[in-house]
Every structure is written in C-alpha cells, then in structure tokens.
Design a protein around this motif. Structure first.
Motif, PDB file in Angstrom:
ATOM      1  N   ALA A  77       4.694   4.031  -8.890  1.00  0.00           N
ATOM      2  CA  ALA A  77       4.382   3.228  -7.692  1.00  0.00           C
ATOM      3  C   ALA A  77       4.167   1.767  -8.074  1.00  0.00           C
ATOM      4  O   ALA A  77       4.660   0.857  -7.385  1.00  0.00           O
ATOM      5  N   LYS A  78       3.457   1.539  -9.149  1.00  0.00           N
ATOM      6  CA  LYS A  78       3.220   0.164  -9.605  1.00  0.00           C
ATOM      7  C   LYS A  78       4.524  -0.506 -10.009  1.00  0.00           C
ATOM      8  O   LYS A  78       4.770  -1.675  -9.673  1.00  0.00           O
ATOM      9  N   GLU A  79       5.363   0.227 -10.718  1.00  0.00           N
ATOM     10  CA  GLU A  79       6.623  -0.335 -11.202  1.00  0.00           C
ATOM     11  C   GLU A  79       7.550  -0.785 -10.077  1.00  0.00           C
ATOM     12  O   GLU A  79       8.337  -1.712 -10.258  1.00  0.00           O
ATOM     13  N   ILE A  80       7.454  -0.158  -8.912  1.00  0.00           N
ATOM     14  CA  ILE A  80       8.330  -0.571  -7.813  1.00  0.00           C
ATOM     15  C   ILE A  80       7.645  -1.567  -6.874  1.00  0.00           C
ATOM     16  O   ILE A  80       8.224  -1.945  -5.865  1.00  0.00           O
ATOM     17  N   GLY A  81       6.428  -1.984  -7.212  1.00  0.00           N
ATOM     18  CA  GLY A  81       5.813  -3.078  -6.484  1.00  0.00           C
ATOM     19  C   GLY A  81       4.626  -2.755  -5.600  1.00  0.00           C
ATOM     20  O   GLY A  81       4.065  -3.667  -4.983  1.00  0.00           O
ATOM     21  N   PHE A  82       4.206  -1.500  -5.533  1.00  0.00           N
ATOM     22  CA  PHE A  82       2.986  -1.222  -4.782  1.00  0.00           C
ATOM     23  C   PHE A  82       1.803  -1.810  -5.540  1.00  0.00           C
ATOM     24  O   PHE A  82       1.777  -1.804  -6.776  1.00  0.00           O
ATOM     25  N   GLU A  83       0.834  -2.327  -4.809  1.00  0.00           N
ATOM     26  CA  GLU A  83      -0.338  -2.950  -5.414  1.00  0.00           C
ATOM     27  C   GLU A  83      -1.590  -2.089  -5.297  1.00  0.00           C
ATOM     28  O   GLU A  83      -2.553  -2.316  -6.030  1.00  0.00           O
ATOM     29  N   GLN A  84      -1.587  -1.148  -4.376  1.00  0.00           N
ATOM     30  CA  GLN A  84      -2.739  -0.253  -4.279  1.00  0.00           C
ATOM     31  C   GLN A  84      -2.290   1.116  -3.807  1.00  0.00           C
ATOM     32  O   GLN A  84      -1.358   1.252  -3.026  1.00  0.00           O
ATOM     33  N   ARG A 137       0.816  -1.210   0.000  1.00  0.00           N
ATOM     34  CA  ARG A 137       0.000   0.000   0.000  1.00  0.00           C
ATOM     35  C   ARG A 137       0.856   1.270   0.000  1.00  0.00           C
ATOM     36  O   ARG A 137       1.825   1.369   0.732  1.00  0.00           O
ATOM     37  N   CYS A 138       0.429   2.254  -0.805  1.00  0.00           N
ATOM     38  CA  CYS A 138       1.055   3.574  -0.749  1.00  0.00           C
ATOM     39  C   CYS A 138      -0.027   4.645  -0.684  1.00  0.00           C
ATOM     40  O   CYS A 138      -1.158   4.438  -1.119  1.00  0.00           O
ATOM     41  N   GLU A 139       0.367   5.768  -0.108  1.00  0.00           N
ATOM     42  CA  GLU A 139      -0.502   6.950  -0.059  1.00  0.00           C
ATOM     43  C   GLU A 139      -0.038   7.907  -1.146  1.00  0.00           C
ATOM     44  O   GLU A 139       1.165   8.077  -1.345  1.00  0.00           O
ATOM     45  N   VAL A 140      -0.979   8.517  -1.830  1.00  0.00           N
ATOM     46  CA  VAL A 140      -0.627   9.514  -2.835  1.00  0.00           C
ATOM     47  C   VAL A 140      -1.209  10.862  -2.425  1.00  0.00           C
ATOM     48  O   VAL A 140      -2.229  10.933  -1.739  1.00  0.00           O
ATOM     49  N   ALA A 141      -0.528  11.915  -2.846  1.00  0.00           N
ATOM     50  CA  ALA A 141      -0.981  13.274  -2.549  1.00  0.00           C
ATOM     51  C   ALA A 141      -0.611  14.167  -3.728  1.00  0.00           C
ATOM     52  O   ALA A 141       0.386  13.924  -4.417  1.00  0.00           O
ATOM     53  N   ILE A 142      -1.420  15.183  -3.930  1.00  0.00           N
ATOM     54  CA  ILE A 142      -1.172  16.119  -5.026  1.00  0.00           C
ATOM     55  C   ILE A 142      -1.743  17.481  -4.660  1.00  0.00           C
ATOM     56  O   ILE A 142      -2.748  17.577  -3.953  1.00  0.00           O
ATOM     57  N   ALA A 143      -1.078  18.514  -5.134  1.00  0.00           N
ATOM     58  CA  ALA A 143      -1.606  19.872  -5.037  1.00  0.00           C
ATOM     59  C   ALA A 143      -0.929  20.714  -6.108  1.00  0.00           C
ATOM     60  O   ALA A 143       0.219  20.469  -6.470  1.00  0.00           O
ATOM     61  N   LEU A 144      -1.681  21.656  -6.616  1.00  0.00           N
ATOM     62  CA  LEU A 144      -1.176  22.616  -7.603  1.00  0.00           C
ATOM     63  C   LEU A 144      -1.563  24.012  -7.144  1.00  0.00           C
ATOM     64  O   LEU A 144      -2.584  24.194  -6.472  1.00  0.00           O
ATOM     65  N   TYR A 145      -0.761  24.997  -7.537  1.00  0.00           N
ATOM     66  CA  TYR A 145      -1.231  26.365  -7.379  1.00  0.00           C
ATOM     67  C   TYR A 145      -2.538  26.470  -8.145  1.00  0.00           C
ATOM     68  O   TYR A 145      -2.678  25.912  -9.246  1.00  0.00           O
ATOM     69  N   GLN A 146      -3.518  27.168  -7.596  1.00  0.00           N
ATOM     70  CA  GLN A 146      -4.849  27.241  -8.208  1.00  0.00           C
ATOM     71  C   GLN A 146      -4.820  27.719  -9.654  1.00  0.00           C
ATOM     72  O   GLN A 146      -5.596  27.242 -10.472  1.00  0.00           O
ATOM     73  N   GLU A 147      -3.920  28.623  -9.983  1.00  0.00           N
ATOM     74  CA  GLU A 147      -3.883  29.148 -11.360  1.00  0.00           C
ATOM     75  C   GLU A 147      -3.511  28.092 -12.392  1.00  0.00           C
ATOM     76  O   GLU A 147      -3.712  28.287 -13.591  1.00  0.00           O
ATOM     77  N   ALA A 176     -14.247  13.709   5.067  1.00  0.00           N
ATOM     78  CA  ALA A 176     -13.279  13.285   4.060  1.00  0.00           C
ATOM     79  C   ALA A 176     -13.612  11.874   3.605  1.00  0.00           C
ATOM     80  O   ALA A 176     -14.081  11.053   4.389  1.00  0.00           O
ATOM     81  N   ASP A 177     -13.386  11.632   2.331  1.00  0.00           N
ATOM     82  CA  ASP A 177     -13.596  10.305   1.763  1.00  0.00           C
ATOM     83  C   ASP A 177     -12.252   9.600   1.641  1.00  0.00           C
ATOM     84  O   ASP A 177     -11.242  10.218   1.294  1.00  0.00           O
ATOM     85  N   TRP A 178     -12.257   8.301   1.920  1.00  0.00           N
ATOM     86  CA  TRP A 178     -11.084   7.464   1.707  1.00  0.00           C
ATOM     87  C   TRP A 178     -11.291   6.764   0.379  1.00  0.00           C
ATOM     88  O   TRP A 178     -12.320   6.137   0.143  1.00  0.00           O
ATOM     89  N   MET A 179     -10.313   6.932  -0.528  1.00  0.00           N
ATOM     90  CA  MET A 179     -10.403   6.344  -1.853  1.00  0.00           C
ATOM     91  C   MET A 179      -9.187   5.461  -2.104  1.00  0.00           C
ATOM     92  O   MET A 179      -8.096   5.718  -1.575  1.00  0.00           O
ATOM     93  N   MET A 180      -9.385   4.427  -2.927  1.00  0.00           N
ATOM     94  CA  MET A 180      -8.314   3.478  -3.202  1.00  0.00           C
ATOM     95  C   MET A 180      -8.425   3.019  -4.650  1.00  0.00           C
ATOM     96  O   MET A 180      -9.503   2.969  -5.228  1.00  0.00           O
ATOM     97  N   LYS A 181      -7.237   2.696  -5.211  1.00  0.00           N
ATOM     98  CA  LYS A 181      -7.156   2.169  -6.576  1.00  0.00           C
ATOM     99  C   LYS A 181      -6.185   1.005  -6.554  1.00  0.00           C
ATOM    100  O   LYS A 181      -5.077   1.110  -6.022  1.00  0.00           O
ATOM    101  N   LYS A 182      -6.585  -0.102  -7.146  1.00  0.00           N
ATOM    102  CA  LYS A 182      -5.663  -1.218  -7.349  1.00  0.00           C
ATOM    103  C   LYS A 182      -4.739  -0.866  -8.509  1.00  0.00           C
ATOM    104  O   LYS A 182      -5.190  -0.366  -9.533  1.00  0.00           O
ATOM    105  N   LEU A 183      -3.458  -1.099  -8.326  1.00  0.00           N
ATOM    106  CA  LEU A 183      -2.478  -0.743  -9.365  1.00  0.00           C
ATOM    107  C   LEU A 183      -2.206  -1.890 -10.312  1.00  0.00           C
ATOM    108  O   LEU A 183      -2.449  -2.988 -10.149  1.00  0.00           O
TER     109      LEU A 183
END
Length: 182
Positions: free
Chosen positions: A127-134, A99-109, A175-182
């Motif tokens: 993340a998938k290439e190094i072996g994380f599955e989700q 399992r890995c956690e992902v995060a992202i943010a951009l300046y609003q513009e 807050a919602d918890w979301m997950m994706k299988k890789l």
C-alpha cells in the motif's frame, strides 16, 4: 493489483505462499467466508449472510487484479487456502486518495503462527509503495489478539463506535477505529 507469489515461513517453519487471489479461487473464498464467519464473532457477517455467487466473487477478484489501488492477497499452505488480507481505497475522491482500508482473516487453526502479522506487513508495504499514506481498519473492541497485533504493527486507536454490531442473540459489540501512517 498484481502481486507475488512469495514464500514465507511461519513460526512452525511451514512454507506459506502469499499470492493474488485469482478467479480459480472464487469457490474456495466463498467457503472460507462461510467458515470464518461461523468461527469468530469478530467479522461483520453472520454465516447465512455469505450469499454471493461464484460469478460475483470472480468479478470482485478480477476487479482487484485489474486495479492499481486494490490488493487481495491469499495465503496458502500446501496449496490450501488458509487466509487472506487486503487493502482497498477508502473512496474514489481526490481528498481520500491517501487513505486505504485493510482487512485480514485466517481460519482459526492458523492463528497464532505469525502468518497474519506477515500478511499485514506485506499488504502495508505494498500500500505504501503505490502511494497510500495511511492505512485504516475497524476492529471489535474486545478482540484483544487482533488489537495487540495491530498495535505491534504501529496502528493506534482513534475512536470507538459504541454498539457497532448487534448479534443474533441481541447483544452488542463496540468497534475501535485504528489508523497507521505509512
């Protein structure tokens, strides 16, 4: 983890460079955190809570660079930092290695130009290439733009944390918890 740099084109045909954050980016990243936390209610900190020193940020960046299981990717336009995306292990236990956690943010513009989508796709592929599955993330329940993006990328909602954040004015956000299988 070492990555890139790579060049991508956004919806306006601008050339965006995706690359590792480096110690030289520490000051820009601290400024970025202060600005983005003031621009949106969807991040976990208040602007005045961004108190790390340049030395602390440099140490964090170096940890990411030297780790084989963490990536901090920054996006630049004409050399200017415009956003970042990352993944980190959920924990150091063998039972969590998938399992890995992902995060992202951009300046609003820079939102709405497809940059965030490309950054997320890039990070998820790495993340998938190094072996994380989700891949997992937490998103404020009324952040519909982000939720739409995550769903397009294959994330599904698996639960909600009621009153996950309490703002300075006293109101709460779930807050919602979301997950994706890789």
């Amino acid at each position: 983890m070492k990555f890139g740099p790579i060049e991508i084109k956004d919806k306006s045909n601008r050339t965006i460079v995706l690359r590792n954050a480096t110690p030289e980016d520490a000051e820009d990243l601290i400024t970025y955190l202060k600005v983005t936390t003031a621009e949106t209610p969807y991040l976990i900190r208040e602007p005045e809570e961004v108190i790390m020193t340049q030395e602390q940020e440099t140490a964090f960046i170096n940890n990411c660079l030297n780790s084989d299981r963490s990536l901090m990717l920054i996006a630049t336009l004409d050399g200017k930092h415009i956003g970042n995306c990352s993944f980190n292990p959920v924990g150091n236990y063998k039972r969590y290695r998938h399992r890995c956690e992902v995060a992202i943010a951009l300046y609003q513009e820079f939102c709405g130009y497809g940059i965030g989508k490309i950054m997320m796709e890039t990070v998820l592929k790495a993340a998938k290439e190094i072996g994380f599955e989700q891949a997992e993330l937490e998103v404020i329940s009324d952040n519909q733009n982000a939720i739409t993006l995550y769903e397009k990328l294959g994330f599904q909602k698996y639960g909600t944390f009621p009153d996950n954040m309490k703002y300075a004015d006293g109101h709460y956000a779930s807050a919602d918890w979301m997950m994706k299988k890789l």
